[in-house]
Write a protein that holds these residues in place. Structure first.
Motif, PDB file in Angstrom:
ATOM      1  N   GLU A   1       0.831  -1.209   0.000  1.00  0.00           N
ATOM      2  CA  GLU A   1       0.000   0.000   0.000  1.00  0.00           C
ATOM      3  C   GLU A   1       0.864   1.257   0.000  1.00  0.00           C
ATOM      4  O   GLU A   1       0.551   2.244  -0.683  1.00  0.00           O
TER       5      GLU A   1
ATOM      6  N   GLN B   1       2.320   1.774  -3.457  1.00  0.00           N
ATOM      7  CA  GLN B   1       1.307   2.319  -4.363  1.00  0.00           C
ATOM      8  C   GLN B   1       1.112   3.811  -4.113  1.00  0.00           C
ATOM      9  O   GLN B   1       1.014   4.608  -5.054  1.00  0.00           O
ATOM     10  N   HIS B   2       1.082   4.186  -2.838  1.00  0.00           N
ATOM     11  CA  HIS B   2       0.923   5.598  -2.483  1.00  0.00           C
ATOM     12  C   HIS B   2       2.114   6.420  -2.970  1.00  0.00           C
ATOM     13  O   HIS B   2       1.941   7.552  -3.453  1.00  0.00           O
TER      14      HIS B   2
ATOM     15  N   GLN C   1       1.778   7.225  -6.533  1.00  0.00           N
ATOM     16  CA  GLN C   1       0.688   8.184  -6.736  1.00  0.00           C
ATOM     17  C   GLN C   1       1.149   9.611  -6.434  1.00  0.00           C
ATOM     18  O   GLN C   1       0.883  10.533  -7.211  1.00  0.00           O
TER      19      GLN C   1
ATOM     20  N   SER D   1       5.226  -2.444 -15.202  1.00  0.00           N
ATOM     21  CA  SER D   1       5.274  -1.062 -14.709  1.00  0.00           C
ATOM     22  C   SER D   1       6.662  -0.464 -14.879  1.00  0.00           C
ATOM     23  O   SER D   1       6.808   0.730 -15.175  1.00  0.00           O
TER      24      SER D   1
END
Length: 257
Positions: free
Chosen positions: A13, A16-17, A20, A146
């Motif tokens: 998580e 992913q943050h 972002q 990615s």
């Protein structure tokens, strides 16, 4: 237990943050590519700083187009840092020296002779020679989607801005157009992780540690495989990553009832 001060392993998580929030700051293409290499290939900051275009892409004859390579071939010299490419003027300063008993006794006798003769005694004349760091080359398949997308977007962006790339061009450049020093890139990566993404105790080593820890603990691959990917000369260095990551310790402490 993991040694004190070890770079934190970001959770899925948190990773992913991170990607972002990178989009909310300047130079998102470059910063995304840097962190993708860190998390997906496990390169050290000094290795990322030394990367050239030819390590990730094959350019056309005009330098205006490219094809992303399937495998990154990392030269052994890169693991030695900027000194290997004559890009650092840092002078190494010893903090400790060690001798075996026989050598130490010989040095004492030599010092006694010099002292009795009235000659000057310079401690550095008796230091043992520096051991040269042995780098280890490695081939790293660039298979993650990615990662490939980030590298493609970044190189395309540089070409679109009118830059004529050469195989020897630095892969990552600063705002001034020059290559990063290892220290500058370390600080920049730590900024993204700690300040932008708010990951406590994270450092430029967090992506590398996250990858190797994942290979050992999640994929349950052998230490030999992890050692090959990490580029460790000695397997004992890789064994450090067998320590459970912080998330596992947190789960254990939360499951007391």
């Amino acid at each position: 237990m993991a040694k004190s001060g070890q770079a934190r392993v970001p959770t899925a998580e948190q990773q992913q943050h991170l990607f972002q929030v990178i989009q909310e700051h300047r130079h998102p293409e470059k910063n995304t590519a840097i962190m993708q290499i860190s998390f997906k290939l496990g390169l050290r900051a000094q290795e990322i700083a030394l990367l050239q275009i030819k390590e990730v892409a094959k350019l056309n004859s005009l330098g205006s187009g490219f094809k992303l390579l399937e495998v990154m071939s990392l030269p052994a010299a890169y693991t030695k840092g900027a000194d290997a490419m004559n890009r650092s003027k840092t002078v190494y300063q010893r903090r400790t020296v060690s001798f075996d008993v026989e050598t130490f006794n010989k040095i004492i006798k030599q010092v006694e002779i010099l002292a009795k003769s009235g000659a000057a005694v310079n401690p550095e004349d008796f230091y043992p020679p520096l051991k040269k760091h042995k780098g280890k080359s490695r081939d790293l398949p660039m298979v993650d989607g990615s990662l490939r997308e980030a590298l493609t977007n970044y190189i395309q962006m540089r070409i679109a801005k009118g830059e004529v790339l050469k195989p020897s061009s630095p892969l990552f450049i600063t705002q001034k157009g020059g290559s990063y020093s290892p220290n500058t890139l370390q600080e920049h990566m730590a900024l993204m992780l700690r300040d932008w993404a708010g990951i406590e105790k994270a450092s430029s080593h967090s992506g590398r540690r996250a990858l190797i820890t994942h290979i050992i603990h999640k994929q349950r691959k052998s230490v030999k495989i992890a050692q090959k990917i990490a580029g460790h000369v000695n397997p004992s260095t890789t064994l450090i990553y067998e320590d459970p990551p912080e998330a596992v310790l947190e789960d254990a402490l939360n499951d007391l009832n």
